[in-house]
Design an enzyme around this catalytic site. Structure first.
Site, PDB file in Angstrom:
ATOM      1  N   HIS A  99       0.884  -1.167   0.000  1.00 16.18           N
ATOM      2  CA  HIS A  99       0.000   0.000   0.000  1.00 16.18           C
ATOM      3  C   HIS A  99       0.920   1.215   0.000  1.00 16.18           C
ATOM      4  CE1 HIS A  99      -2.212  -2.979   2.532  1.00 16.18           C
ATOM      5  NE2 HIS A  99      -3.320  -2.464   2.044  1.00 16.18           N
ATOM      6  N   ASP A 102       2.361   2.016   3.364  1.00 10.35           N
ATOM      7  CA  ASP A 102       3.386   1.130   3.939  1.00 10.35           C
ATOM      8  C   ASP A 102       4.780   1.636   3.637  1.00 10.35           C
ATOM      9  OD1 ASP A 102       1.185  -0.555   4.241  1.00 10.35           O
ATOM     10  OD2 ASP A 102       1.665  -1.677   2.416  1.00 10.35           O
ATOM     11  N   ASP A 294      -4.619 -13.930  -1.371  1.00  4.47           N
ATOM     12  CA  ASP A 294      -3.897 -13.519  -0.168  1.00  4.47           C
ATOM     13  C   ASP A 294      -3.892 -14.730   0.750  1.00  4.47           C
ATOM     14  OD1 ASP A 294      -3.332 -11.003  -1.028  1.00  4.47           O
ATOM     15  OD2 ASP A 294      -4.457  -9.952   0.525  1.00  4.47           O
ATOM     16  N   ASP A 337      -0.487 -12.411   2.987  1.00  7.31           N
ATOM     17  CA  ASP A 337      -1.103 -11.339   3.781  1.00  7.31           C
ATOM     18  C   ASP A 337      -1.146 -11.863   5.214  1.00  7.31           C
ATOM     19  OD1 ASP A 337      -2.338  -9.131   4.682  1.00  7.31           O
ATOM     20  OD2 ASP A 337      -3.964  -9.122   3.219  1.00  7.31           O
TER      21      ASP A 337
HETATM   22  C1  XUL Z   1      -7.160  -6.500   5.147  1.00  3.85           C
HETATM   23  C2  XUL Z   1      -6.453  -6.934   3.929  1.00  3.85           C
HETATM   24  C3  XUL Z   1      -5.676  -5.893   3.199  1.00  3.85           C
HETATM   25  C4  XUL Z   1      -5.702  -6.061   1.720  1.00  3.85           C
HETATM   26  C5  XUL Z   1      -5.036  -4.953   0.961  1.00  3.85           C
HETATM   27  O1  XUL Z   1      -7.910  -7.485   5.751  1.00  3.85           O
HETATM   28  O2  XUL Z   1      -6.494  -8.083   3.584  1.00  3.85           O
HETATM   29  O3  XUL Z   1      -4.388  -5.892   3.686  1.00  3.85           O
HETATM   30  O4  XUL Z   1      -5.099  -7.263   1.346  1.00  3.85           O
HETATM   31  O5  XUL Z   1      -5.525  -3.716   1.288  1.00  3.85           O
HETATM   32 CO    CO Z   2      -5.604  -9.161   2.047  1.00  3.93          CO
END
Ligand code: XUL
Ligand code: CO
Length: 433
Positions: A99, A102, A294, A337
């Site tokens: 992001h 970050d 993720d 993630d």
């Molecule tokens: C939050 C999440 C985020 C997204 C990207 O739950 O998963 O980190 O992956 O904004």
């Molecule tokens: Co995510």
């Protein structure tokens, strides 16, 4: 070299009998599985936010990590990038994701934040040129700063919609410049806290128009990657509009975007929506919108999005089975993630969390490939639906309800139930894990 990961060796594949912790037991990037290198199947990515920006807080306590790059200056942002690429090198990962928030300090104004972003894009571009690791996806953090507290594109205040447009535009430009293969939108605050103050119809219409504008802009700048929505049912909002894959598909259809936008599916979010991870992947594949994942896991008892590293290859084998059945990733990948627990303070913890996650996925991929290669499950599935190959069955879908009904008397139909064989199929899964 920074000091942070000093004394930690580059991680290599040493096989299941490896004696060192700092070795891959299953992830062997060059091993060919179903005609493709494991690295190219899995397309691992490290998430910048959890590993380098998260301070270790929880709802009851603040920062536990003491990282030399924590702070708001550009010098510290560059140090963070130096350390991040050292970790990417140690792990040998092909991708990372970020992001804006970050990797660049927030400025006092939009213009200052944008200047910081542009300077960090230059810096990360240089890093990418000097290292193997490239950008899987970029995204905008439109959930942490208080300006987003009532949403971004769905905010009741049109000025916030404008700010969201400027923020996404800047991040799409950054992602394009860095050669990112996807652009992700996760609407953490695109939802509501109470229906008592929410105009659902207006918020949905604004979200739909915003996404159309994102797609129009993607084509305008020639971004060849995929636009991905990341579904999640709640947290932080009480209710999030992108609830799950099926809900997102209905939304995309409504705004004519089902051929333009795909999904980034997260294990923990699937569980929060009352689904399994493999359900969400299979649903997306069946709707033609599967993009990326993720990878993480939730604690089974807490009911929160705990973002832990995966450690259950049997469970993940079912997810990779669906990914393989869908033909694998195109622009997508396996983004961790996931974050270490707040007591896991050491540099080694950060590395070994990823090593374990990568090994878990590699093992799961190998199981899934064996399940697919044996064709036992697919043969059963084909046999189960074989009746639909007959002309009479196909004709029923062409004609009306009466024509279908007429078959019952004309052909004297009395359907005989057959076993779904679930336990036998689960035994096959067990055989391959
Ligand atoms: C939050 C999440 C985020 C997204 C990207 O739950 O998963 O980190 O992956 O904004
Ligand atoms: Co995510």
């Amino acid at each position: 070299m920074t000091e942070f990961f000093k004394n930690i060796p580059a991680i290599r594949y040493e096989g299941p009998d490896a004696t060192s912790e700092f070795a891959f037991r299953y992830y062997n990037p060059d091993e060919v599985i179903l005609g493709k290198r494991m690295e190219d199947h899995l397309r691992f990515a490290v998430a910048y936010w959890h590993s380098f920006a998260w301070p270790g807080g929880d709802p009851f306590g603040g920062q536990t990590f003491d990282r030399p790059w924590f702070g708001d200056s550009m010098d510290l942002a560059r140090l963070k990038a130096d350390v991040a690429f050292e970790m990417f090198d140690i792990l040998g990962v092909p991708f990372y994701c970020f992001h804006d928030a970050d990797m660049r300090p927030e400025g006092a104004t939009f213009a200052e934040s944008k200047r910081n972003l542009d300077a960090m894009v230059d810096y990360l571009g240089q890093k990418q040129a000097d290292h193997k690791t490239q950008l899987l996806w970029g995204t905008a953090n439109m959930f942490s700063n208080r300006r987003w507290m009532s949403g971004a594109a769905t905010n009741p205040d049109p000025d916030v919609y404008a700010y969201a447009a400027a923020t996404v535009k800047a991040n799409m430009d950054a992602t394009l410049t860095l050669g990112g293969q996807n652009y992700v939108l996760w609407g953490g605050r695109e939802g509501y806290e109470t229906l008592l103050n929410t105009d659902l119809a207006a918020e949905r219409a604004h979200a739909g128009r915003f996404l159309q504008q994102v797609v129009e802009y993607k084509h305008k700048i020639g971004f060849k990657g995929a636009i991905l929505i990341e579904p999640k049912p709640q947290e932080p909002s009480k209710h999030q509009y992108d609830y799950d894959v099926a809900t997102v598909y209905g939304f995309l259809k409504d705004f004519g975007l089902e051929k333009e936008v795909q999904v980034n599916i997260e294990q923990g979010h699937a569980i929060l929506a009352g689904h399994s991870f493999e359900h969400e992947i299979a649903m997306a594949a069946s709707l033609g919108i599967f993009g990326s994942i993720d990878m993480n896991r939730n604690d089974y008892q807490s009911g929160w999005d705990t973002d832990q590293f995966p450690n259950n290859h049997a469970e993940k084998a079912l997810a990779f089975y669906e990914i393989l059945r869908a033909g694998g990733y195109t622009t997508g990948g396996t983004n961790f993630d996931a974050k270490v627990r707040r007591q896991s303070l050491d540099a080694e913890d950060l590395i070994l969390a990823h090593v374990g996650g990568m090994d878990t996925c590699a093992r799961a991929l190998k199981c899934a490939a064996a399940m697919l290669e044996s064709d036992e499950l697919e043969a059963n599935r084909r046999a189960r639906y074989a009746g639909w190959e007959t002309d009479a069955a196909k004709a029923m879908l062409e004609g009306g309800l009466e024509a279908a009904a007429a078959r019952v008397t004309a052909e004297g139909l009395e359907p005989q139930p057959v076993s779904g064989r679930q336990e036998r199929l689960e035994n096959l899964w067990n055989k391959y894990i």
